[in-house]
Write an enzyme that holds these catalytic residues in place. Structure first.
Site, mmCIF file in Angstrom:
data_model
loop_
_atom_site.group_PDB
_atom_site.id
_atom_site.type_symbol
_atom_site.label_atom_id
_atom_site.label_comp_id
_atom_site.label_asym_id
_atom_site.label_seq_id
_atom_site.Cartn_x
_atom_site.Cartn_y
_atom_site.Cartn_z
ATOM 1 N N ASP A 127 -2.631 -3.374 2.992
ATOM 2 C CA ASP A 127 -3.416 -3.543 4.078
ATOM 3 C C ASP A 127 -4.173 -4.111 4.184
ATOM 4 O O ASP A 127 -5.247 -4.792 3.807
ATOM 5 C CB ASP A 127 -3.629 -2.240 5.215
ATOM 6 C CG ASP A 127 -2.258 -1.047 5.463
ATOM 7 O OD1 ASP A 127 -1.268 -1.808 4.922
ATOM 8 O OD2 ASP A 127 -2.546 0.286 5.126
ATOM 9 N N TYR A 135 -1.124 -2.513 13.196
ATOM 10 C CA TYR A 135 -2.037 -2.357 12.796
ATOM 11 C C TYR A 135 -2.913 -1.551 13.502
ATOM 12 O O TYR A 135 -3.763 -2.259 14.501
ATOM 13 C CB TYR A 135 -2.586 -3.867 12.077
ATOM 14 C CG TYR A 135 -2.848 -2.803 10.363
ATOM 15 C CD1 TYR A 135 -2.293 -1.266 9.577
ATOM 16 C CD2 TYR A 135 -4.837 -2.464 10.590
ATOM 17 C CE1 TYR A 135 -3.160 -0.716 9.126
ATOM 18 C CE2 TYR A 135 -5.232 -1.908 9.401
ATOM 19 C CZ TYR A 135 -4.602 -1.233 8.614
ATOM 20 O OH TYR A 135 -5.745 -0.163 7.946
ATOM 21 N N GLU A 170 0.499 -1.580 0.335
ATOM 22 C CA GLU A 170 -0.015 0.182 -0.224
ATOM 23 C C GLU A 170 0.518 1.535 -0.310
ATOM 24 O O GLU A 170 0.451 2.003 -0.468
ATOM 25 C CB GLU A 170 -0.781 -0.320 1.311
ATOM 26 C CG GLU A 170 -2.709 1.027 1.319
ATOM 27 C CD GLU A 170 -3.161 0.135 1.892
ATOM 28 O OE1 GLU A 170 -3.393 -0.999 1.980
ATOM 29 O OE2 GLU A 170 -4.175 1.533 2.711
#
Ligand SMILES: [Zn+2]
Ligand SMILES: [Zn+2]
Length: 781
Positions: A106, A331, A7
């Site tokens: 992601d 994350y 990403e």
């Protein structure tokens, strides 16, 4: 060659480093970096996108706001559009030589869509990687059956996690990606159509348009509804009664057993009935056990960052993403509140406890590690937790505080409860009874590491049943009144949005920011402007669907159904378009009344406060209320303020008010801070905020002590800066004092002490520089 698409560049680089063991070579094409290496499986390449590199847009021919029929706009077929041409070109170029693809974006709905967008670019230039992929929804099934396209799902950019993800490659979740695509389409169609509808109705074009959003508008409603409750609040007076008792350890105050007296006469009677000495009737102690907190999901994290660190949710998420990209935390977008089994918690706690800042966690390692569990368990991402032990001092400012918060929260989930003891004593004095309460921490438990949660001790003197205590002085009454409900903090707002299904964990913070950017709310906690209130009221009346969270919640539910394969993107978008047709038609029918309401709100926002000069001269508006000072927009983005008592037709008349003055131009946001300055009492005081930097306070009275001080500070700073520049120029010229006439600086700003002195050429200070603005804000009290 295997092409790994991530990403962002930072994750492409990190993955290359990890998988190549540090051997990867960096190169770039179209200014987009990529990394190559080879290993047992052959040639490898990784490249990072910049988030969404493809978006959806209206096709050409719909850009004219005045000429496009809104119903045509709603039905227009959307076209894909690169949002970053270089990245798209780079992906297409690199993909030509790829014989297999790994999507490593992601791991969430947005990441799945970003991966699909990139994959579509790859397939256009290199259909060979998926032999017979055709367009449309069924392509998913075809693609999924093709071995060369794989998905890497990871929750942290750490060696273990990346190696695990690449040894367990998965398939792209096409339905999940379509759910993201549906939301993207719907957001564009709804946002563009209603923003145009409202801006057309109110004739607001260019940079002054009024935005409407599928999630934004119901979020504004939450803020406005609370404000309206506050305005409707009628304070009710009540009285509290206190007495002071002497004690060998020092006198203490006690509260009457009646919490609030709603009648003054009853409070007076309580005073009369209180006689010395008091007798301790009862002493009770209770132990309270407070359980350690659950692992962090996004909402709990942003709420904590806001309430405990004073960092807004939008900034907290930005910082957390940076920390994630650096490989320091996991994350940050997650609903999960249960650690997965695969997480090696003991190793992590061990390494963290070695850092002196977190040494309070050492005792945790003596026993079993049993973490708390929250209500929600999902399998995509783990709860937010640190992935690397660092000295917090290695990070700067807010990053350090956020990292520390994540670490302390993580360690707290393994810690024992906090135990406090609260004591209450009741004292009879004449016919009246009083009480005193205290609380001490017996064992801080998890609060020893999660220091934010530790409550301060509130000790009371040692008291025993039957003990007599002399009154010290007379008992007294305190006048109070009931308070309106508090404004909603940004952290609380995010929680409310989550409860109502408004937005996603990825977008909530940004949506709140948009409300600020469009001037619907200001200050912190957010307070609605009159324009914001008018938008809410007008929508509530004429387009109720947009002012309530129900519609959005329904859509979010539809997204979940697409992701689960129970419905299709086309179906959901079609239904949504139908709803929007009727919503838009309703708005168009009512455009006149609608616009009047919004205009009234905008006008109201321009009024700053009553004019003292008019008040003293006995000039007032027709209804008898005082004339007010207001913001006046001038040509070229300039602004001034003036009094509504100014008579345009006969300005020189004694009945015309002359009060006026300059204001910062339209590049600055202005909002009313005080109707009348609390320092000088003369004129309104505003908060001013530039594009960047901290807001500062501006009193419209030039002679106000706050303004005098601000000018002095500014002059001091400027003088200091000029002195530095003179010294620097002298040093550079080696003491040569000759200076060409033509390079003389322009006359300095009024009030600088060295206006006549020779000095090095310099630019006139820009009023918007960080330094001057800091000078202004630091000079206010
Ligand atoms: Zn006036
Ligand atoms: Zn003032």
């Amino acid at each position: 060659m295997r092409l790994i698409i991530t990403e962002k560049n930072s994750s492409a680089k990190k993955i290359a480093e990890i998988l190549s063991g540090g051997e990867a070579k960096a190169d770039a094409t179209y200014k987009v970096p990529f990394y190559t290496w080879s290993d047992g499986e052959g040639q490898q390449m990784s490249v990072g996108l910049k988030g969404h590199v493809m978006g959806v847009a209206f096709p050409e021919g719909y850009s004219n706001w005045q000429e496009t029929d809104l119903h045509d706009l709603i039905d227009a077929e959307l076209v894909p559009e690169p949002t970053d041409k270089n990245v798209v070109k780079a992906i297409r170029k690199l993909a030509k030589d790829a014989d297999s693809i790994v999507i490593a974006t992601d791991y969430d709905r947005e990441g799945e869509l970003i991966g699909l967008e990139a994959l579509q670019q790859v397939l256009e230039v290199n259909p060979g990687v998926a032999a017979d992929a055709s367009d449309g929804e069924d392509a998913g099934a075809v693609l999924a059956a093709r071995p060369p396209i794989k998905r890497a799902r990871y929750s942290a950019l750490t060696k273990d996690e990346i190696e695990r993800a690449f040894s367990q490659l998965d398939e792209l979740a096409y339905d999940l990606a379509y759910a993201g695509a549906a939301r993207q389409d719907i957001d564009l169609i709804w946002g563009a159509t209603l923003t145009r509808a409202v801006s057309l109705a109110t004739r607001r074009f260019g940079s002054n348009f009024l935005s409407v959003g599928r999630v934004q508008s119901p979020t504004l409603a939450l803020i406005v509804e609370r404000e309206l409750e506050r305005r409707a609040h009628v304070p009710k007076p009540y009285w509290e009664v206190f007495a002071k008792f002497a004690h060998p350890d020092g006198a203490f105050e006690a509260h009457h057993e009646t919490d609030k007296f709603w009648e003054r006469a009853e409070a007076d009677a309580a005073l009369k009935g209180t006689t010395s000495p008091g007798v301790v009737k009862d002493v009770t102690s209770r132990r309270n056990t407070r359980r350690p907190p659950a692992p962090y999901n996004t909402t709990a994290f942003t709420t904590d960052a806001s309430s405990r660190l004073g960092i807004t949710p939008a900034s907290a998420m930005r910082i957390a993403e940076d920390l994630y990209m650096d490989g320091f935390i996991s994350y940050p977008r997650t609903d999960n509140t249960v650690y997965p089994r695969s997480l090696n918690t003991r190793e992590l706690v061990q390494s963290l406890a070695r850092i002196p800042d977190f040494a309070a966690a050492q005792p945790l390692l003596d026993g079993e590690l049993n973490p708390t569990r929250g209500k929600k368990e999902t399998t995509d991402h783990p709860p937010i937790h640190p992935t690397q032990a660092l000295y917090p001092s290695a990070l700067e400012g807010a990053k350090r505080r956020v990292y520390e918060l994540v670490v302390r929260r993580f360690l707290a989930t393994f810690a024992p409860p906090m135990i406090t003891e609260s004591t209450r004593a009741d004292i009879q004095a004449g016919s009246e009874s009083y009480f005193v309460r205290g609380s001490v921490v017996v064992d801080p438990g998890y609060a020893a590491i999660y220091t934010y949660a530790r409550s301060a001790d509130d000790e009371i003197p040692k008291l025993e049943q039957g003990q007599t205590l002399e009154l010290e002085g007379d008992p007294w009454i305190v006048d109070k009144e009931t308070q309106p409900p508090a404004r909603i903090s940004q952290g609380k707002l995010i929680e409310l949005m989550e409860e109502r299904g408004l937005g996603t964990k990825a977008t909530r913070a940004d949506i709140i920011q948009k409300l600020y950017d469009r001037g619907y709310v200001y200050s912190n906690p957010p307070e609605p402007s009159e324009t914001g209130i008018a938008m809410y009221k007008a929508f509530h009346e004429y387009v109720p669907r947009m002012a309530t969270p129900e519609m959005t919640a329904e859509l979010e539910h539809d997204m979940d159904q697409i992701a689960a394969g129970e419905t299709t993107k086309d179906e959901v978008v079609t239904i949504s378009r139908e709803m929007l047709h009727s919503t838009t038609a309703a708005l168009e029918d009512q455009r006149e009344v609608f616009a009047k309401q919004i205009w009234a709100g905008m006008d109201e926002d321009k009024f700053l406060g009553p004019c003292k000069v008019c008040e003293e001269a006995g000039r007032a508006r027709e209804d008898g209320s005082p004339n007010r000072l207001r913001i006046i927009d001038l040509k070229g983005g300039k602004r001034m303020y003036g009094c509504e008592g100014w008579n345009r037709d006969d300005p020189e008349s004694p009945d015309s008010c002359q009060v006026s003055g300059p204001l910062p131009g339209r590049g600055y946001e202005l909002w009313r801070l005080e109707e009348r300055c609390s320092v000088c009492g003369e004129r309104p005081r505003l908060t001013v905020k530039g594009f960047r930097g901290r807001p500062w306070k501006l009193c419209l009275n030039d002679d106000c002590p706050t303004m005098v001080e601000m000018r002095e500070k500014r002059a001091e700073r400027q003088a200091a800066r000029e002195a530095r520049e003179v010294a620097k120029a002298a040093a550079e010229e080696g003491g040569d004092s000759a200076e060409p006439e033509g390079e003389k600086a322009p006359a300095s700003a009024k009030g600088t002490p060295n206006g006549g002195r020779r000095r090095a050429p310099r630019k006139k200070p820009d009023p918007g520089t960080k330094r001057t603005r800091r000078a202004r804000s630091s000079s206010k009290r």
